[in-house]
Design a protein around this motif. Sequence first.
Motif, PDB file in Angstrom:
ATOM      1  N   GLN A  30     125.196  69.646  24.613  1.00  0.00           N
ATOM      2  CA  GLN A  30     124.297  70.361  25.667  1.00  0.00           C
ATOM      3  C   GLN A  30     124.775  72.172  25.637  1.00  0.00           C
ATOM      4  O   GLN A  30     124.060  73.245  25.583  1.00  0.00           O
ATOM      5  N   VAL A  31     126.517  72.060  25.371  1.00  0.00           N
ATOM      6  CA  VAL A  31     126.750  73.229  25.505  1.00  0.00           C
ATOM      7  C   VAL A  31     127.040  74.000  24.135  1.00  0.00           C
ATOM      8  O   VAL A  31     127.486  75.383  24.446  1.00  0.00           O
ATOM      9  N   VAL A  32     127.328  73.324  22.760  1.00  0.00           N
ATOM     10  CA  VAL A  32     127.572  73.665  21.875  1.00  0.00           C
ATOM     11  C   VAL A  32     126.463  72.971  20.674  1.00  0.00           C
ATOM     12  O   VAL A  32     127.468  72.092  20.546  1.00  0.00           O
ATOM     13  N   PRO A  33     125.964  73.571  21.040  1.00  0.00           N
ATOM     14  CA  PRO A  33     124.826  72.617  19.622  1.00  0.00           C
ATOM     15  C   PRO A  33     124.822  72.731  18.868  1.00  0.00           C
ATOM     16  O   PRO A  33     124.576  72.024  17.897  1.00  0.00           O
ATOM     17  N   ASP A  34     125.975  73.844  18.304  1.00  0.00           N
ATOM     18  CA  ASP A  34     125.501  73.861  17.129  1.00  0.00           C
ATOM     19  C   ASP A  34     126.957  75.342  16.344  1.00  0.00           C
ATOM     20  O   ASP A  34     127.761  75.432  17.524  1.00  0.00           O
ATOM     21  N   GLY A  35     126.889  75.538  14.941  1.00  0.00           N
ATOM     22  CA  GLY A  35     127.521  76.402  15.174  1.00  0.00           C
ATOM     23  C   GLY A  35     127.766  77.167  15.625  1.00  0.00           C
ATOM     24  O   GLY A  35     128.681  78.580  15.521  1.00  0.00           O
ATOM     25  N   VAL A  36     126.774  78.095  15.022  1.00  0.00           N
ATOM     26  CA  VAL A  36     126.113  79.569  16.418  1.00  0.00           C
ATOM     27  C   VAL A  36     126.519  79.606  17.613  1.00  0.00           C
ATOM     28  O   VAL A  36     127.583  80.262  17.674  1.00  0.00           O
ATOM     29  N   ALA A  37     126.633  78.620  18.179  1.00  0.00           N
ATOM     30  CA  ALA A  37     126.998  78.691  19.563  1.00  0.00           C
ATOM     31  C   ALA A  37     128.447  78.375  19.493  1.00  0.00           C
ATOM     32  O   ALA A  37     129.124  79.182  20.815  1.00  0.00           O
TER      33      ALA A  37
END
Length: 159
Positions: free
Chosen positions: A81-88
């Motif tokens: 939920q905090v880091v859902p993907d590579g962009v995050a």
Amino acid sequence: MTPTHHHPAAVVDGAPVWPHEIDARLARMRAADGGDRLPDPSSAEGRQLRRWTTQVVVLERLFEAAAAGLPPGVAGPAIRQVVPDGVAAVELGSMTTAALTRSEAGRRVYAHVASAYPGGHAKRRAFLDWLAPRLHRVELGPGYEHPADPRQPDAEHRH
């Protein structure tokens, strides 16, 4: 500069982070699956890994201190939920992402700081804005400088 075990690797809000703590974290990383692919500790890459690991530990300490002051009931969300993907992950940076992955206290702080913001990017920006001044409360010892600090001898990014 070569680190010494007689001086702290870092000082966070006046509390020392001792080299043996960093060494123990690195030993656990080396003992884990894939640890044999980590760089030799005596190489430039190995020294940079030590510096990177120090930053992660420092962030965890900052998160723990901040979480102690949170109101009861602030739960730490799952890391996805905090880091859902590579962009995050890129927005937060590798060290912050690693610290948030390991630290439920960090995710609690993230949830608290970011709760007033609607979207993922805005939440991450608010969290990084919250974190930035707290990093000034950290002193790093010789050999434990930030990996990108151009004053340390293994810095790869030079102008």
